[in-house]
Design a protein around this motif. Structure first.
Motif, PDB file in Angstrom:
ATOM      1  N   PHE A 171       0.833  -1.142   0.051  1.00 32.47           N
ATOM      2  CA  PHE A 171       0.098  -0.201   0.034  1.00 32.47           C
ATOM      3  C   PHE A 171       0.727   1.371  -0.144  1.00 32.47           C
ATOM      4  CE2 PHE A 171      -1.765   3.327   2.685  1.00 32.47           C
ATOM      5  CZ  PHE A 171      -2.467   3.840   2.147  1.00 32.47           C
ATOM      6  N   LYS A 183       1.898   9.083  -3.794  1.00 28.61           N
ATOM      7  CA  LYS A 183       0.961  10.298  -3.585  1.00 28.61           C
ATOM      8  C   LYS A 183       1.579  11.350  -2.899  1.00 28.61           C
ATOM      9  CE  LYS A 183      -3.221  12.114  -3.742  1.00 28.61           C
ATOM     10  NZ  LYS A 183      -4.532  12.098  -3.536  1.00 28.61           N
ATOM     11  N   VAL A 220      -3.388   2.520   9.646  1.00 31.03           N
ATOM     12  CA  VAL A 220      -2.202   3.360   8.689  1.00 31.03           C
ATOM     13  C   VAL A 220      -2.729   3.723   7.260  1.00 31.03           C
ATOM     14  CG1 VAL A 220      -0.140   2.942   7.452  1.00 31.03           C
ATOM     15  CG2 VAL A 220      -0.234   2.124   9.634  1.00 31.03           C
ATOM     16  N   MET A 221      -3.703   2.787   6.696  1.00 28.54           N
ATOM     17  CA  MET A 221      -4.355   3.327   5.550  1.00 28.54           C
ATOM     18  C   MET A 221      -5.173   4.166   5.536  1.00 28.54           C
ATOM     19  SD  MET A 221      -4.998  -0.549   3.907  1.00 28.54           S
ATOM     20  CE  MET A 221      -3.688  -1.305   2.916  1.00 28.54           C
ATOM     21  N   MET A 238      -3.676   7.311   6.217  1.00 29.91           N
ATOM     22  CA  MET A 238      -2.918   8.106   4.875  1.00 29.91           C
ATOM     23  C   MET A 238      -3.778   8.416   3.841  1.00 29.91           C
ATOM     24  SD  MET A 238       0.522   6.182   4.705  1.00 29.91           S
ATOM     25  CE  MET A 238       1.791   6.481   6.125  1.00 29.91           C
ATOM     26  N   VAL A 239      -4.719   7.463   3.472  1.00 28.97           N
ATOM     27  CA  VAL A 239      -5.753   7.736   2.585  1.00 28.97           C
ATOM     28  C   VAL A 239      -6.570   9.025   2.792  1.00 28.97           C
ATOM     29  CG1 VAL A 239      -7.811   6.720   1.122  1.00 28.97           C
ATOM     30  CG2 VAL A 239      -5.763   5.406   1.575  1.00 28.97           C
ATOM     31  N   MET A 290      -4.614  12.423   2.518  1.00 21.18           N
ATOM     32  CA  MET A 290      -3.861  12.849   1.460  1.00 21.18           C
ATOM     33  C   MET A 290      -5.220  12.465   0.338  1.00 21.18           C
ATOM     34  SD  MET A 290      -0.927  13.389   1.981  1.00 21.18           S
ATOM     35  CE  MET A 290      -0.491  13.992   0.349  1.00 21.18           C
ATOM     36  N   ARG A 291      -6.309  12.487   0.808  1.00 20.41           N
ATOM     37  CA  ARG A 291      -7.505  12.423   0.001  1.00 20.41           C
ATOM     38  C   ARG A 291      -7.441  13.948  -0.976  1.00 20.41           C
ATOM     39  NH1 ARG A 291     -12.150  14.826   2.185  1.00 20.41           N
ATOM     40  NH2 ARG A 291     -11.104  14.579   3.876  1.00 20.41           N
ATOM     41  N   GLN A 342      -3.820  16.270   6.632  1.00 23.51           N
ATOM     42  CA  GLN A 342      -2.590  16.084   5.642  1.00 23.51           C
ATOM     43  C   GLN A 342      -1.528  16.582   6.114  1.00 23.51           C
ATOM     44  OE1 GLN A 342      -3.694  18.025   1.953  1.00 23.51           O
ATOM     45  NE2 GLN A 342      -1.550  17.856   1.019  1.00 23.51           N
ATOM     46  N   VAL A 397       0.165  13.445   8.017  1.00 22.84           N
ATOM     47  CA  VAL A 397       0.741  12.576   7.074  1.00 22.84           C
ATOM     48  C   VAL A 397       1.993  13.088   6.611  1.00 22.84           C
ATOM     49  CG1 VAL A 397       0.362  11.230   5.060  1.00 22.84           C
ATOM     50  CG2 VAL A 397      -1.764  11.791   6.413  1.00 22.84           C
ATOM     51  N   GLU A 398       1.983  14.499   6.132  1.00 23.87           N
ATOM     52  CA  GLU A 398       3.232  14.769   5.507  1.00 23.87           C
ATOM     53  C   GLU A 398       4.534  14.909   6.669  1.00 23.87           C
ATOM     54  OE1 GLU A 398       2.308  18.449   3.506  1.00 23.87           O
ATOM     55  OE2 GLU A 398       0.992  17.560   2.029  1.00 23.87           O
ATOM     56  N   TYR A 406       5.898  11.425   7.115  1.00 23.81           N
ATOM     57  CA  TYR A 406       6.521  11.260   5.811  1.00 23.81           C
ATOM     58  C   TYR A 406       7.822  11.722   5.849  1.00 23.81           C
ATOM     59  CZ  TYR A 406       7.681  11.275   0.802  1.00 23.81           C
ATOM     60  OH  TYR A 406       8.477  11.005  -0.488  1.00 23.81           O
ATOM     61  N   MET A 449       5.520   3.311  10.385  1.00 21.67           N
ATOM     62  CA  MET A 449       4.129   3.398  10.708  1.00 21.67           C
ATOM     63  C   MET A 449       3.511   2.131  11.297  1.00 21.67           C
ATOM     64  SD  MET A 449       3.748   6.427   9.631  1.00 21.67           S
ATOM     65  CE  MET A 449       2.050   6.884   9.924  1.00 21.67           C
TER      66      MET A 449
END
Lengths: 168, 241
Positions: free
Chosen positions: A26, A34, B39-40, B43-44, B47-48, B58, B61-62, B65, B92
Protein backbone atom coordinates in the motif's frame (compact mmCIF):
# COMPACT_ATOMS: atom_id res chain seq x y z
CA UNK A 1 5.10 -15.59 30.07
CA UNK A 2 2.73 -16.34 27.19
CA UNK A 3 5.21 -14.85 24.69
CA UNK A 4 7.65 -17.70 25.19
CA UNK A 5 5.19 -20.45 24.21
CA UNK A 6 6.48 -21.78 20.85
CA UNK A 7 2.91 -22.58 19.82
CA UNK A 8 2.12 -18.86 19.36
CA UNK A 9 5.14 -18.19 17.15
CA UNK A 10 4.07 -19.47 13.77
CA UNK A 11 0.53 -18.04 13.52
CA UNK A 12 1.83 -14.59 14.49
CA UNK A 13 4.79 -14.65 12.14
CA UNK A 14 2.62 -15.90 9.28
CA UNK A 15 0.07 -13.08 9.67
CA UNK A 16 2.81 -10.56 10.37
CA UNK A 17 4.40 -11.20 6.98
CA UNK A 18 1.07 -11.15 5.17
CA UNK A 19 -0.22 -7.99 6.85
CA UNK A 20 3.09 -6.16 6.79
CA UNK A 21 3.27 -7.10 3.11
CA UNK A 22 -0.13 -5.49 2.64
CA UNK A 23 0.89 -2.27 4.34
CA UNK A 24 4.21 -2.26 2.46
CA UNK A 25 2.51 -2.67 -0.91
CA UNK A 26 0.00 0.00 0.00
CA UNK A 27 2.67 2.48 1.01
CA UNK A 28 5.11 1.64 -1.79
CA UNK A 29 2.55 1.80 -4.58
CA UNK A 30 -0.09 4.21 -3.36
CA UNK A 31 0.61 6.35 -0.32
CA UNK A 32 4.29 7.27 -0.69
CA UNK A 33 4.08 8.20 -4.40
CA UNK A 34 1.00 10.27 -3.68
CA UNK A 35 2.70 12.16 -0.84
CA UNK A 36 5.85 12.57 -2.93
CA UNK A 37 3.80 13.98 -5.78
CA UNK A 38 1.97 16.43 -3.52
CA UNK A 39 5.22 17.60 -1.91
CA UNK A 40 6.96 17.95 -5.26
CA UNK A 41 4.03 19.85 -6.70
CA UNK A 42 4.17 22.21 -3.76
CA UNK A 43 7.95 22.58 -4.10
CA UNK A 44 7.57 23.36 -7.81
CA UNK A 45 4.84 25.86 -7.10
CA UNK A 46 6.94 27.61 -4.48
CA UNK A 47 9.95 27.66 -6.81
CA UNK A 48 7.91 29.02 -9.71
CA UNK A 49 6.28 31.61 -7.47
CA UNK A 50 9.68 32.73 -6.27
CA UNK A 51 10.89 32.92 -9.85
CA UNK A 52 7.85 34.95 -10.81
CA UNK A 53 8.41 37.29 -7.88
CA UNK A 54 12.03 37.73 -8.93
CA UNK A 55 10.94 38.54 -12.48
CA UNK A 56 8.39 41.05 -11.27
CA UNK A 57 10.94 42.63 -9.01
CA UNK A 58 13.36 42.99 -11.91
CA UNK A 59 10.57 44.58 -13.93
CA UNK A 60 9.79 46.99 -11.13
CA UNK A 61 13.47 47.81 -10.89
CA UNK A 62 13.60 48.52 -14.63
CA UNK A 63 10.51 50.71 -14.39
CA UNK A 64 12.08 52.64 -11.55
CA UNK A 65 15.30 53.14 -13.52
CA UNK A 66 13.32 54.32 -16.54
CA UNK A 67 11.30 56.68 -14.38
CA UNK A 68 14.42 58.09 -12.82
CA UNK A 69 16.03 58.56 -16.21
CA UNK A 70 12.93 60.34 -17.53
CA UNK A 71 12.90 62.52 -14.44
CA UNK A 72 16.56 63.46 -14.91
CA UNK A 73 15.98 64.25 -18.57
CA UNK A 74 12.96 66.38 -17.79
CA UNK A 75 14.91 68.21 -15.12
CA UNK A 76 17.81 68.90 -17.48
CA UNK A 77 15.40 70.06 -20.17
CA UNK A 78 13.64 72.34 -17.73
CA UNK A 79 16.95 73.85 -16.64
CA UNK A 80 17.89 74.49 -20.27
CA UNK A 81 14.49 76.02 -21.00
CA UNK A 82 14.69 78.29 -17.99
CA UNK A 83 18.20 79.43 -18.96
CA UNK A 84 17.16 80.10 -22.56
CA UNK A 85 14.08 82.04 -21.43
CA UNK A 86 16.17 84.02 -19.01
CA UNK A 87 18.64 84.93 -21.78
CA UNK A 88 15.82 85.92 -24.10
CA UNK A 89 14.17 88.10 -21.47
CA UNK A 90 17.50 89.68 -20.61
CA UNK A 91 18.14 90.50 -24.29
CA UNK A 92 14.62 91.94 -24.62
CA UNK A 93 15.05 94.07 -21.54
CA UNK A 94 18.42 95.32 -22.78
CA UNK A 95 17.04 96.17 -26.20
CA UNK A 96 14.10 97.94 -24.67
CA UNK A 97 16.41 99.80 -22.32
CA UNK A 98 18.73 100.85 -25.16
CA UNK A 99 15.82 102.01 -27.26
CA UNK A 100 14.36 103.99 -24.43
CA UNK A 101 17.66 105.51 -23.41
CA UNK A 102 18.43 106.44 -27.08
CA UNK A 103 15.09 108.15 -27.40
CA UNK A 104 15.59 109.94 -24.09
CA UNK A 105 19.06 111.04 -25.15
CA UNK A 106 17.64 112.33 -28.43
CA UNK A 107 14.96 114.28 -26.56
CA UNK A 108 17.50 115.66 -24.14
CA UNK A 109 19.78 116.71 -27.01
CA UNK A 110 16.87 118.38 -28.79
CA UNK A 111 15.89 120.20 -25.63
CA UNK A 112 19.45 121.30 -25.01
CA UNK A 113 19.74 122.60 -28.58
CA UNK A 114 16.50 124.48 -28.12
CA UNK A 115 17.76 125.98 -24.88
CA UNK A 116 21.03 126.96 -26.49
CA UNK A 117 19.22 128.58 -29.42
CA UNK A 118 16.91 130.46 -27.04
CA UNK A 119 19.90 131.54 -25.00
CA UNK A 120 21.80 132.75 -28.12
CA UNK A 121 18.73 134.59 -29.33
CA UNK A 122 18.25 136.25 -25.95
CA UNK A 123 21.93 137.23 -25.79
CA UNK A 124 21.74 138.68 -29.30
CA UNK A 125 18.72 140.73 -28.32
CA UNK A 126 20.47 141.87 -25.16
CA UNK A 127 23.56 142.82 -27.23
CA UNK A 128 21.56 144.85 -29.75
CA UNK A 129 19.69 146.51 -26.93
CA UNK A 130 22.96 147.20 -25.07
CA UNK A 131 24.44 148.81 -28.20
CA UNK A 132 21.31 150.97 -28.64
CA UNK A 133 21.37 151.98 -24.99
CA UNK A 134 25.09 152.83 -25.20
CA UNK A 135 24.53 154.98 -28.28
CA UNK A 136 21.60 156.79 -26.64
CA UNK A 137 23.54 157.40 -23.41
CA UNK A 138 26.61 158.71 -25.26
CA UNK A 139 24.40 160.99 -27.41
CA UNK A 140 22.56 162.48 -24.48
CA UNK A 141 25.70 162.93 -22.35
CA UNK A 142 28.17 164.16 -24.94
CA UNK A 143 26.08 164.95 -27.91
CA UNK A 144 28.29 162.77 -29.99
CA UNK A 145 26.73 160.52 -32.42
CA UNK A 146 28.97 157.49 -32.70
CA UNK A 147 28.96 155.08 -35.53
CA UNK A 148 26.71 152.18 -34.81
CA UNK A 149 29.41 149.77 -35.96
CA UNK A 150 32.00 150.99 -33.46
CA UNK A 151 29.60 150.59 -30.55
CA UNK A 152 28.49 147.17 -31.74
CA UNK A 153 32.11 145.96 -32.03
CA UNK A 154 32.90 147.23 -28.55
CA UNK A 155 29.77 145.66 -27.04
CA UNK A 156 30.43 142.44 -28.96
CA UNK A 157 33.99 142.15 -27.65
CA UNK A 158 32.74 142.71 -24.10
CA UNK A 159 30.02 140.16 -24.66
CA UNK A 160 32.41 137.64 -26.08
CA UNK A 161 34.58 137.99 -22.98
CA UNK A 162 31.48 137.53 -20.80
CA UNK A 163 30.30 134.59 -22.85
CA UNK A 164 33.69 132.90 -22.56
CA UNK A 165 33.69 133.48 -18.82
CA UNK A 166 30.14 132.06 -18.54
CA UNK A 167 30.90 129.03 -20.69
CA UNK A 168 34.38 128.43 -19.39
CA UNK B 1 -7.53 -11.39 39.66
CA UNK B 2 -5.82 -12.14 36.38
CA UNK B 3 -2.05 -12.13 36.29
CA UNK B 4 -0.44 -8.94 34.87
CA UNK B 5 0.89 -11.15 32.10
CA UNK B 6 -2.55 -12.38 31.08
CA UNK B 7 -2.86 -9.42 28.70
CA UNK B 8 -0.20 -10.97 26.50
CA UNK B 9 -2.22 -14.20 26.09
CA UNK B 10 -2.84 -15.25 22.50
CA UNK B 11 -6.39 -16.33 21.78
CA UNK B 12 -7.36 -17.98 18.56
CA UNK B 13 -10.18 -16.20 16.73
CA UNK B 14 -10.31 -18.25 13.51
CA UNK B 15 -8.54 -21.61 13.66
CA UNK B 16 -6.56 -22.32 10.50
CA UNK B 17 -4.29 -25.27 9.85
CA UNK B 18 -2.26 -26.02 6.78
CA UNK B 19 -1.02 -29.55 7.08
CA UNK B 20 0.65 -29.76 10.44
CA UNK B 21 1.22 -25.98 10.58
CA UNK B 22 -0.99 -23.78 12.73
CA UNK B 23 -1.62 -20.44 11.02
CA UNK B 24 -4.75 -19.51 12.96
CA UNK B 25 -6.02 -15.95 12.91
CA UNK B 26 -5.43 -14.84 16.49
CA UNK B 27 -6.06 -11.67 18.47
CA UNK B 28 -2.47 -10.73 17.61
CA UNK B 29 -3.21 -11.03 13.89
CA UNK B 30 -6.42 -9.08 14.44
CA UNK B 31 -4.51 -6.15 15.88
CA UNK B 32 -1.96 -6.36 13.08
CA UNK B 33 -4.85 -6.05 10.65
CA UNK B 34 -6.23 -3.17 12.71
CA UNK B 35 -2.87 -1.38 12.59
CA UNK B 36 -2.66 -1.90 8.85
CA UNK B 37 -6.19 -0.55 8.44
CA UNK B 38 -5.41 2.42 10.66
CA UNK B 39 -2.29 3.26 8.65
CA UNK B 40 -4.29 3.03 5.43
CA UNK B 41 -7.17 5.16 6.72
CA UNK B 42 -4.73 7.70 8.15
CA UNK B 43 -2.96 8.07 4.83
CA UNK B 44 -5.82 7.74 2.39
CA UNK B 45 -8.06 10.13 4.31
CA UNK B 46 -5.20 12.51 5.01
CA UNK B 47 -4.03 12.69 1.40
CA UNK B 48 -7.54 12.54 -0.08
CA UNK B 49 -7.42 16.12 -1.32
CA UNK B 50 -3.68 16.29 -1.86
CA UNK B 51 -4.08 20.00 -1.29
CA UNK B 52 -1.44 22.58 -2.18
CA UNK B 53 -1.94 24.11 1.26
CA UNK B 54 -2.38 21.10 3.58
CA UNK B 55 -5.07 20.85 6.24
CA UNK B 56 -4.31 19.52 9.71
CA UNK B 57 -4.71 15.86 8.83
CA UNK B 58 -2.75 16.10 5.60
CA UNK B 59 -0.04 17.94 7.49
CA UNK B 60 0.19 15.04 9.96
CA UNK B 61 0.67 12.55 7.12
CA UNK B 62 3.23 14.80 5.46
CA UNK B 63 5.08 15.26 8.75
CA UNK B 64 5.32 11.49 9.26
CA UNK B 65 6.60 11.17 5.71
CA UNK B 66 9.08 14.01 6.17
CA UNK B 67 10.22 12.66 9.53
CA UNK B 68 11.06 9.20 8.16
CA UNK B 69 12.47 10.56 4.89
CA UNK B 70 14.78 12.87 6.84
CA UNK B 71 15.81 10.12 9.20
CA UNK B 72 16.67 7.80 6.34
CA UNK B 73 18.51 10.51 4.46
CA UNK B 74 20.58 11.56 7.44
CA UNK B 75 21.37 8.06 8.67
CA UNK B 76 21.89 6.22 5.38
CA UNK B 77 22.44 8.87 2.73
CA UNK B 78 20.95 9.56 -0.66
CA UNK B 79 21.33 6.10 -2.20
CA UNK B 80 19.10 4.60 0.52
CA UNK B 81 16.11 6.36 -1.01
CA UNK B 82 14.82 3.29 -2.75
CA UNK B 83 14.36 1.56 0.61
CA UNK B 84 12.21 4.43 1.83
CA UNK B 85 8.84 2.68 1.33
CA UNK B 86 10.01 -0.23 3.46
CA UNK B 87 11.38 1.98 6.24
CA UNK B 88 8.29 4.16 6.15
CA UNK B 89 5.99 1.13 6.35
CA UNK B 90 8.05 -0.27 9.22
CA UNK B 91 7.80 2.98 11.18
CA UNK B 92 4.08 3.49 10.60
CA UNK B 93 3.27 -0.16 11.31
CA UNK B 94 5.16 -0.26 14.62
CA UNK B 95 3.94 3.20 15.65
CA UNK B 96 0.30 2.36 15.08
CA UNK B 97 0.71 -1.06 16.70
CA UNK B 98 2.19 0.54 19.81
CA UNK B 99 -0.42 3.30 19.97
CA UNK B 100 -3.40 1.02 19.37
CA UNK B 101 -1.98 -1.25 22.08
CA UNK B 102 -2.31 1.66 24.52
CA UNK B 103 -6.12 1.45 24.51
CA UNK B 104 -7.07 0.32 28.02
CA UNK B 105 -8.94 -2.96 28.40
CA UNK B 106 -9.47 -3.46 24.68
CA UNK B 107 -5.94 -3.03 23.37
CA UNK B 108 -3.52 -5.79 22.56
CA UNK B 109 0.08 -4.94 21.73
CA UNK B 110 1.53 -7.46 19.31
CA UNK B 111 4.92 -5.72 19.49
CA UNK B 112 5.11 -7.12 23.03
CA UNK B 113 5.60 -10.55 21.45
CA UNK B 114 9.21 -11.55 20.90
CA UNK B 115 8.13 -13.75 17.99
CA UNK B 116 6.81 -10.69 16.15
CA UNK B 117 9.66 -8.32 16.96
CA UNK B 118 12.27 -10.98 16.28
CA UNK B 119 10.67 -11.79 12.94
CA UNK B 120 10.78 -8.13 11.97
CA UNK B 121 14.34 -7.66 13.24
CA UNK B 122 15.49 -10.83 11.45
CA UNK B 123 13.87 -9.68 8.26
CA UNK B 124 15.70 -6.36 8.54
CA UNK B 125 18.95 -8.09 9.43
CA UNK B 126 18.80 -10.62 6.59
CA UNK B 127 17.64 -8.00 4.14
CA UNK B 128 20.40 -5.55 5.08
CA UNK B 129 23.06 -8.30 4.93
CA UNK B 130 21.87 -9.40 1.49
CA UNK B 131 21.88 -5.78 0.27
CA UNK B 132 25.45 -5.41 1.54
CA UNK B 133 26.59 -8.65 -0.09
CA UNK B 134 24.85 -7.80 -3.34
CA UNK B 135 26.33 -4.31 -3.46
CA UNK B 136 29.90 -5.02 -2.34
CA UNK B 137 30.36 -8.76 -2.92
CA UNK B 138 33.25 -10.22 -0.95
CA UNK B 139 34.34 -6.73 0.15
CA UNK B 140 31.30 -6.70 2.42
CA UNK B 141 33.29 -8.72 4.98
CA UNK B 142 35.68 -5.79 5.52
CA UNK B 143 32.82 -4.52 7.68
CA UNK B 144 34.15 -6.89 10.36
CA UNK B 145 37.73 -5.61 10.11
CA UNK B 146 38.21 -2.39 12.10
CA UNK B 147 40.39 0.13 10.33
CA UNK B 148 43.83 0.95 11.75
CA UNK B 149 43.79 -1.76 14.44
CA UNK B 150 47.08 -3.54 15.23
CA UNK B 151 47.46 -6.78 13.28
CA UNK B 152 48.09 -8.85 16.40
CA UNK B 153 44.68 -7.95 17.80
CA UNK B 154 42.95 -8.62 14.49
CA UNK B 155 41.62 -12.15 15.18
CA UNK B 156 40.08 -11.03 18.45
CA UNK B 157 38.62 -7.85 16.98
CA UNK B 158 37.12 -9.64 14.01
CA UNK B 159 35.42 -12.12 16.35
CA UNK B 160 34.08 -9.25 18.47
CA UNK B 161 32.81 -7.39 15.40
CA UNK B 162 31.20 -10.55 14.07
CA UNK B 163 29.45 -11.29 17.35
CA UNK B 164 28.22 -7.72 17.64
CA UNK B 165 26.96 -7.87 14.06
CA UNK B 166 25.16 -11.16 14.63
CA UNK B 167 23.60 -9.91 17.85
CA UNK B 168 21.93 -7.01 16.02
CA UNK B 169 18.61 -8.78 15.39
CA UNK B 170 18.52 -9.89 19.01
CA UNK B 171 19.16 -6.42 20.45
CA UNK B 172 16.81 -4.83 17.95
CA UNK B 173 13.94 -7.20 18.71
CA UNK B 174 14.48 -7.47 22.47
CA UNK B 175 14.59 -3.67 22.84
CA UNK B 176 11.11 -3.21 21.40
CA UNK B 177 9.69 -6.35 23.00
CA UNK B 178 11.07 -5.58 26.49
CA UNK B 179 9.94 -1.95 26.43
CA UNK B 180 6.41 -2.92 25.50
CA UNK B 181 6.18 -5.80 27.97
CA UNK B 182 7.61 -3.75 30.83
CA UNK B 183 5.33 -0.80 30.26
CA UNK B 184 2.14 -2.80 29.87
CA UNK B 185 2.95 -5.09 32.81
CA UNK B 186 3.61 -2.10 35.03
CA UNK B 187 0.32 -0.50 34.00
CA UNK B 188 -1.51 -3.74 34.81
CA UNK B 189 0.22 -4.15 38.21
CA UNK B 190 -0.69 -0.61 39.25
CA UNK B 191 -4.16 -1.11 37.86
CA UNK B 192 -4.48 -4.05 40.27
CA UNK B 193 -3.40 -1.79 43.15
CA UNK B 194 -6.17 0.68 42.30
CA UNK B 195 -8.75 -2.04 42.75
CA UNK B 196 -7.33 -3.63 45.91
CA UNK B 197 -6.54 -0.38 47.80
CA UNK B 198 -10.10 0.97 47.74
CA UNK B 199 -10.15 4.69 48.59
CA UNK B 200 -6.36 4.82 48.74
CA UNK B 201 -6.43 3.63 45.15
CA UNK B 202 -6.29 7.24 43.94
CA UNK B 203 -2.53 7.18 44.56
CA UNK B 204 -1.74 4.36 42.11
CA UNK B 205 -4.44 5.76 39.83
CA UNK B 206 -2.60 9.11 39.64
CA UNK B 207 0.57 7.14 39.01
CA UNK B 208 -1.14 5.29 36.16
CA UNK B 209 -2.16 8.57 34.54
CA UNK B 210 1.46 9.71 34.56
CA UNK B 211 2.62 6.28 33.43
CA UNK B 212 0.26 6.30 30.46
CA UNK B 213 1.83 9.58 29.36
CA UNK B 214 5.25 7.95 29.63
CA UNK B 215 4.06 4.85 27.78
CA UNK B 216 2.70 6.96 24.92
CA UNK B 217 6.13 8.49 24.68
CA UNK B 218 7.77 5.06 24.77
CA UNK B 219 5.37 3.82 22.08
CA UNK B 220 6.50 6.58 19.71
CA UNK B 221 10.11 6.43 20.80
CA UNK B 222 10.48 2.69 20.28
CA UNK B 223 8.97 2.94 16.80
CA UNK B 224 11.54 5.65 16.13
CA UNK B 225 14.41 3.64 17.62
CA UNK B 226 13.55 0.53 15.63
CA UNK B 227 13.40 2.57 12.44
CA UNK B 228 16.56 4.60 12.99
CA UNK B 229 18.55 1.45 13.81
CA UNK B 230 17.24 -0.10 10.60
CA UNK B 231 18.48 3.01 8.78
CA UNK B 232 21.90 2.72 10.43
CA UNK B 233 22.26 -0.95 9.56
CA UNK B 234 21.28 -0.06 6.03
CA UNK B 235 23.96 2.63 6.05
CA UNK B 236 26.59 0.08 7.15
CA UNK B 237 25.55 -2.27 4.37
CA UNK B 238 25.55 0.46 1.73
CA UNK B 239 28.73 2.29 2.74
CA UNK B 240 30.78 -0.20 4.86
CA UNK B 241 31.71 2.36 7.55
Amino acid sequence: MPQLDPAVFLPQIFWLFILFGVVYLFIAHSAAPKITEVLERRQDRIASDLQEAEKLQAQAEDARAAYEKALDEARAKATLTVAAKREAIKADVEAEYNKLSASLNKDAAAAEAKIAAAKDKALDEVRIMAADVCKDIILSVSGLELDQKVISASVDSKFNVMKETANG
Amino acid sequence: MASPLAQFEITTLIPLHVGEYNISFTNSAFFMALSVMAVMVFMVAGMRKGAMVPGRWQLCVEMCYGFVANMLHEAAGRDARKYFPFVFSLFMFILFANLIGMFPYFGFTFTSHIAVTFAMASFVFVGVTLIGLYKHGFKFFTLFVPKGAPLALMPLLVVIELVSYLSRPISLSVRLFANMVAGHTMLKVFGGFVVTLGMLGVVPFAFIVALIGLELLVACLQAYVFTILTCMYLNDALHLH
